[in-house]
Scaffold this active site. Sequence first.
Site, PDB file in Angstrom:
ATOM      1  N   HIS A  64       1.022  -1.031   0.005  1.00  0.00           N
ATOM      2  CA  HIS A  64      -0.058   0.052  -0.013  1.00  0.00           C
ATOM      3  C   HIS A  64       0.778   1.141   0.164  1.00  0.00           C
ATOM      4  O   HIS A  64       1.120   1.566  -1.031  1.00  0.00           O
ATOM      5  CB  HIS A  64      -0.725  -0.073   1.233  1.00  0.00           C
ATOM      6  N   HIS A  73      -1.138  -0.729 -11.860  1.00  0.00           N
ATOM      7  CA  HIS A  73      -2.056  -0.151 -10.739  1.00  0.00           C
ATOM      8  C   HIS A  73      -3.374  -1.144 -10.770  1.00  0.00           C
ATOM      9  O   HIS A  73      -3.855  -1.548 -11.885  1.00  0.00           O
ATOM     10  CB  HIS A  73      -2.505   1.316 -11.175  1.00  0.00           C
ATOM     11  N   ASP A  81       3.694   6.493  -7.672  1.00  0.00           N
ATOM     12  CA  ASP A  81       4.900   6.355  -6.704  1.00  0.00           C
ATOM     13  C   ASP A  81       6.202   6.247  -7.656  1.00  0.00           C
ATOM     14  O   ASP A  81       7.203   6.119  -6.837  1.00  0.00           O
ATOM     15  CB  ASP A  81       4.757   5.269  -5.911  1.00  0.00           C
TER      16      ASP A  81
HETATM   17  N1  CMC Z   1       6.275  -5.532 -13.349  1.00  0.00           N
HETATM   18  C1  CMC Z   1       5.966  -6.461 -14.316  1.00  0.00           C
HETATM   19  N2  CMC Z   1       4.852  -7.202 -14.536  1.00  0.00           N
HETATM   20  C2  CMC Z   1       3.720  -6.842 -13.990  1.00  0.00           C
HETATM   21  C3  CMC Z   1       3.855  -5.884 -13.062  1.00  0.00           C
HETATM   22  C4  CMC Z   1       5.119  -5.092 -12.864  1.00  0.00           C
HETATM   23  N3  CMC Z   1       5.268  -4.050 -11.990  1.00  0.00           N
HETATM   24  N4  CMC Z   1       2.653  -5.413 -12.941  1.00  0.00           N
HETATM   25  C5  CMC Z   1       1.770  -6.664 -13.328  1.00  0.00           C
HETATM   26  N5  CMC Z   1       2.445  -7.166 -14.275  1.00  0.00           N
HETATM   27  C6  CMC Z   1       2.017  -8.355 -15.078  1.00  0.00           C
HETATM   28  C7  CMC Z   1       1.474  -9.395 -14.174  1.00  0.00           C
HETATM   29  O1  CMC Z   1       2.695 -10.237 -14.044  1.00  0.00           O
HETATM   30  C8  CMC Z   1       0.523  -9.894 -15.241  1.00  0.00           C
HETATM   31  O2  CMC Z   1       1.156 -10.647 -16.257  1.00  0.00           O
HETATM   32  P1  CMC Z   1       0.404 -11.842 -16.606  1.00  0.00           P
HETATM   33  O3  CMC Z   1      -1.014 -11.385 -17.209  1.00  0.00           O
HETATM   34  O4  CMC Z   1       1.071 -12.360 -17.761  1.00  0.00           O
HETATM   35  O5  CMC Z   1       0.098 -13.140 -15.600  1.00  0.00           O
HETATM   36  C9  CMC Z   1      -0.099  -8.549 -15.628  1.00  0.00           C
HETATM   37  O6  CMC Z   1       0.923  -7.653 -15.887  1.00  0.00           O
HETATM   38  C10 CMC Z   1      -1.312  -8.256 -14.578  1.00  0.00           C
HETATM   39  O7  CMC Z   1      -0.809  -8.028 -13.533  1.00  0.00           O
HETATM   40  P2  CMC Z   1      -1.680  -8.149 -12.200  1.00  0.00           P
HETATM   41  O8  CMC Z   1      -0.810  -8.433 -11.108  1.00  0.00           O
HETATM   42  O9  CMC Z   1      -3.036  -8.657 -12.413  1.00  0.00           O
HETATM   43  O10 CMC Z   1      -2.350  -6.514 -11.950  1.00  0.00           O
HETATM   44  P3  CMC Z   1      -2.865  -6.079 -10.697  1.00  0.00           P
HETATM   45  O11 CMC Z   1      -3.724  -5.048 -11.000  1.00  0.00           O
HETATM   46  O12 CMC Z   1      -3.260  -7.322  -9.898  1.00  0.00           O
HETATM   47  O13 CMC Z   1      -1.689  -5.475  -9.736  1.00  0.00           O
HETATM   48  C11 CMC Z   1      -0.255  -4.149  -8.955  1.00  0.00           C
HETATM   49  C12 CMC Z   1      -1.388  -4.303  -9.723  1.00  0.00           C
HETATM   50  C13 CMC Z   1      -0.098  -2.386  -8.551  1.00  0.00           C
HETATM   51  C14 CMC Z   1      -0.216  -4.983  -7.500  1.00  0.00           C
HETATM   52  C15 CMC Z   1       1.177  -4.618  -9.624  1.00  0.00           C
HETATM   53  O14 CMC Z   1       1.075  -3.777 -11.158  1.00  0.00           O
HETATM   54  C16 CMC Z   1       2.516  -4.390  -9.172  1.00  0.00           C
HETATM   55  O15 CMC Z   1       2.941  -5.331  -8.425  1.00  0.00           O
HETATM   56  N6  CMC Z   1       3.056  -3.138  -9.416  1.00  0.00           N
HETATM   57  C17 CMC Z   1       4.301  -2.847  -8.851  1.00  0.00           C
HETATM   58  C18 CMC Z   1       4.166  -2.344  -7.234  1.00  0.00           C
HETATM   59  C19 CMC Z   1       3.705  -0.697  -7.470  1.00  0.00           C
HETATM   60  O16 CMC Z   1       4.139  -0.063  -7.953  1.00  0.00           O
HETATM   61  N7  CMC Z   1       2.717  -0.609  -6.527  1.00  0.00           N
HETATM   62  C20 CMC Z   1       2.198   0.596  -6.224  1.00  0.00           C
HETATM   63  C21 CMC Z   1       1.035   1.009  -6.899  1.00  0.00           C
HETATM   64  S1  CMC Z   1       0.339   2.867  -6.850  1.00  0.00           S
HETATM   65  C22 CMC Z   1      -0.253   2.982  -5.248  1.00  0.00           C
HETATM   66  C23 CMC Z   1      -1.342   3.706  -4.961  1.00  0.00           C
HETATM   67  O17 CMC Z   1      -2.244   3.958  -5.910  1.00  0.00           O
HETATM   68  O18 CMC Z   1      -1.489   4.353  -3.906  1.00  0.00           O
END
Ligand code: CMC
Length: 438
Positions: A273, A314, A371
Amino acid sequence: MAKDTISIINNSTGERAEYPLLKGSAGTPVADIRKIHQDLGFFTYDLGYVSTASCKSSITFIDGNKGILLYRGYPIEDLAANCTFIETAYLLMKGHLPTEIQLAEFNDAVNYRSAIHEGLIRLFQSFNHDSHPMAMMVGVVASLSAFYHSELDINNLQHREICATRLIGKLPMIASLCYRHSVGRPVVYPRADLEYCENFMNMMFSRPEEQSFITKGHYLDPVAIKALNLLFILHADHEQNASTSTVRLAASTGANPYACMAAGIAALWGPAHGGANEAVLSMLEEIGTVDNIEKYINKAKDKNDPFRLMGFGHRVYKNFDPRAIIIRDVCHEVLAHKEELGPLFELALALEQYALNDDYFIERKLYPNVDFYSGLIYKALNIPVDMFTVMFTIARTAGWAAHWLEMMASPVRPIGRPRQLYEGSEKRDFVPIARRGK
Ligand code: CMC
């Protein structure tokens, strides 16, 4: 079948029930299934509440596909361009933009409550100097209820507004003391002549023994103050995220607002978070140079490698994060002042460009989020990395306070009580200890 309803059929029994489909002023409609257990005898399973609206709210609207973020109906872009954080906090809490007089009065009320009780300052002495700043934040904010208990009647509107204003007022001093305690510097009190972000920077970095530094200090540089105001505005609220939902759940029990905010701070602390901007900096340091970018991009794409590109993607924004677009230019502006950070920033920009042109990231709609840039800006402002989540806490307190006020103003606020899918043992016979074997 009535319009704007949804039917749910239990295929194993043929039982069917109809529920209202509620339409808000914008966004996805919501099926009101509160009576589903009574009607059909089952609960719904929604791990992480990804499809559950937990409340009605008029504070923040997000359209993740279109990259829209509105506070009380105003686009984040307009607020970022024209407001201070305090004006934004007023908007979130009261629901309308302040007039000049209202803003001046609110500023006065916040300033009036900006110094913390001397007893609370002594509380810091009981923490080890190497305590994590967020550990101190959780404890000190919860302790506010022990110092300001005479205005804690949550059914009294005046008390509620005082509590919310007090939280916004005191957070900068508490945050600065988390830092000063860790480096062993004496307490700096708030100054009435400084605005909110200036006051925070002054309490963080001023050295009473260097008087000229207070007025000429680099930490009061207008570019730095503008960037801080902007980051606080962008982080002030984000609808029903994990920490805000935690504040609401705690508040549903009738707990006092300081205890509720401490619960929110604890939820924000987690790396999934509030800790992402810290992770971006660690990642950039690990990558080290522009030459290593390709290697790390390949690691991020490799499903057998746990490495992910921090600051990309995101849960809600699937095309772009509007906050990232706003902050990107300011990040350039701030870093232009900081020659020593040039290589780090160049690396960040090169990584950003590489990922934006890579099919893997394009196909999955993975763009830089807020971020990706906020950590770089905090670093440029000399904020220690373990204080990054504390910075987020100061900003998000405005949102938490607004949600708490909205909830307390509602005549209906049932205690939050999710259900579960039980997977443990069925009822079994108790075995006395003497007969349990070795
Ligand atoms: N690097 C590489 N691959 C990624 C990333 C990433 N940062 N984010 C998502 N993917 C891939 C993931 O492996 C999946 O691939 P596939 O379809 O082949 O399995 C696809 O993209 C969809 O990913 P997801 O995990 O289903 O996406 P999500 O919406 O569940 O996750 C997230 C969102 C933010 C948790 C993730 O993008 C992530 O871990 N990002 C890095 C951490 C980060 O920057 N977090 C801060 C978010 S902003 C905070 C706020 O709003 O306050």
